[in-house]
Every structure is written in C-alpha cells, then in structure tokens.
Design an enzyme around this catalytic site. Structure first.
Site, PDB file in Angstrom:
ATOM      1  CG  ASP A   1      40.818  56.326  -6.605  1.00 58.61           C
ATOM      2  OD1 ASP A   1      40.680  56.240  -5.367  1.00 58.61           O
ATOM      3  OD2 ASP A   1      41.910  56.575  -7.145  1.00 58.61           O
TER       4      ASP A   1
ATOM      5  CE1 TYR B   1      39.937  49.944  -0.374  1.00 59.55           C
ATOM      6  CE2 TYR B   1      38.831  48.063  -1.386  1.00 59.55           C
ATOM      7  CZ  TYR B   1      38.909  49.005  -0.380  1.00 59.55           C
ATOM      8  OH  TYR B   1      37.978  49.011   0.627  1.00 59.55           O
TER       9      TYR B   1
ATOM     10  CG  PHE C   1      33.775  51.145   0.541  1.00 61.72           C
ATOM     11  CD1 PHE C   1      34.753  51.849   1.245  1.00 61.72           C
ATOM     12  CD2 PHE C   1      32.696  51.862   0.032  1.00 61.72           C
ATOM     13  CE1 PHE C   1      34.652  53.219   1.430  1.00 61.72           C
ATOM     14  CE2 PHE C   1      32.583  53.238   0.213  1.00 61.72           C
ATOM     15  CZ  PHE C   1      33.570  53.909   0.917  1.00 61.72           C
TER      16      PHE C   1
ATOM     17  CG  HIS D   1      35.340  58.178   3.574  1.00 59.83           C
ATOM     18  ND1 HIS D   1      36.266  57.193   3.864  1.00 59.83           N
ATOM     19  CD2 HIS D   1      34.969  57.982   2.284  1.00 59.83           C
ATOM     20  CE1 HIS D   1      36.440  56.449   2.785  1.00 59.83           C
ATOM     21  NE2 HIS D   1      35.669  56.899   1.813  1.00 59.83           N
TER      22      HIS D   1
END
Length: 220
Positions: free
Chosen positions: A65, A67, A78, A187
C-alpha cells in the site's frame, strides 16, 4: 460509473468499475479523503495507470500500500516525490541496482522515469490513511488490482512480473507463466532484504528477457 483514469485502462477496466464492490470502494475512499488526511493526493490515486498506458506496460512491479507519511506517496509503488528522503525499501532497491548494473544511486527517488519506460508501478492497495499502514486494505482495492494483473496477463504477452515478498508472491496464480516472465524474491524491506532480495539479479534478468523478446532494456 465514471472513473478518471487513462483512456486505454478505462476501456479495459470499464466492467470492473461498474461492479458493486468497486462502487462501495469509491464511497469508502471518498469518505476517508473527506474526513481526514489520506495518501496519495486524490488526483494521484491512479497515477500508475495514467503514467503507463495499458499497451505501454513492459514490466510490472508490485507493492503493497502507499507510503503513509506526509509528502511521500504519489501513486507509484516504492516511489517518492523528488524532495523526499528515500524510505528504507527504496534505498535497498537502489543498492541492488548498483550492485547488478553499476548504476549509482540517483539523487531523486521519483520513479516516474521508470514508469515512462513501461514499468507499471502498482500497489495492491491504492490509498491509505495518514500514519496508518494497511488502513484501506480489505475494502476492495485488492480485488480491483487482482483484476488488473489478470487483465494484463490475459491480454498481453512477454511482460516481466517482479514479485517481491510474500503478499506479492501470492499473486503468481493470476499470471500465465507460459506467456510472461515471473521473477520472485524476498521483499526489499530491511526486515527481509538480506534473505533473498539482495543478489536476486532481477533488474538484469528483466532486461535480458525484454531484449530476448525484441524489446529495449529498462534504464534503471
């Protein structure tokens, strides 16, 4: 229902926008943005779609989701706005790119430059309440973005899907591995980057696949 989104995506997703779950999702998101601070700014919720039209997608990177702190999110997973300090996951992405390709860490964490080359920077959830991670999860965004991934898999060929972490990895069943390249690893979060993200060679492997299928490499 009328959704303001780039035309090629609107055509592919028109049926999705008319489904009851999406109408309920829109109502929820409107209430959230009216009643408090949410990210990204409303006009940028569909920024990934608006920046990378359907037929221009070559690579899909899947985030979770947006920031949830001020000034960071602008609708690309990202990515952060030009003046914002790099979050830890983005720092690690740039470290891996430098290790693979020799490209030094850029001054800006704004990944619009990737999106314009065909890198579709999709979060599985497209909005979030300020300071509250996953606060808009379970409301319908995941159903919508699953439909997006399925549509890309079905209607396109030769895409690269980069799935980092367990939640992204669960989407593998939506993708036709006979038509597309699927790259999976840990990740880039500091909690997991050393358990398989660092050294995954995904950025090189992605470009090798694109070139083998007659495409230009991404300038990471």
């Amino acid at each position: 229902m009328e959704v303001r989104i780039e035309e090629s995506w609107k055509q592919r997703l028109a049926e999705e926008f008319d489904k009851p779950y999406f109408q309920q999702l829109v109502q929820f998101v409107r209430q959230e943005y009216t009643g408090g601070v949410c990210y990204p700014p409303g006009r940028l919720i569909f920024n990934a779609f608006d920046t990378t039209p359907f037929d221009k997608v070559r690579v899909v990177i899947l985030g979770q989701d947006p920031y949830h702190e001020p000034g960071q999110a602008h609708g690309l997973c990202f990515s952060v706005n030009d003046w914002v300090e790099f979050p830890p996951s983005l720092q690690n992405i740039f470290k891996e790119i430098e290790a693979e390709t020799g490209t030094p860490t850029p001054q800006s964490g704004n990944l619009t430059r990737w999106a314009r080359q065909g890198v579709f920077l999709l979060n599985t959830c497209l909005s979030v309440r300020a300071h509250q991670a996953f606060s808009h999860s379970g409301r319908g965004w995941e159903t919508f973005t699953d439909a997006v991934i399925s549509t890309l898999s079905r209607e396109r060929t030769g895409l690269v899907f980069m799935l980092w972490g367990a939640p992204a990895g669960k989407k593998v069943g939506l993708i036709d591995a006979g038509k597309h390249c699927i790259l999976r690893s840990a990740h880039p979060s500091p909690l997991s980057a050393y358990r398989g993200f660092f050294g995954n060679n995904h950025f090189n492997l992605c470009n090798q696949y694109l070139q083998q299928h007659g495409g230009q490499p991404i300038q990471w």
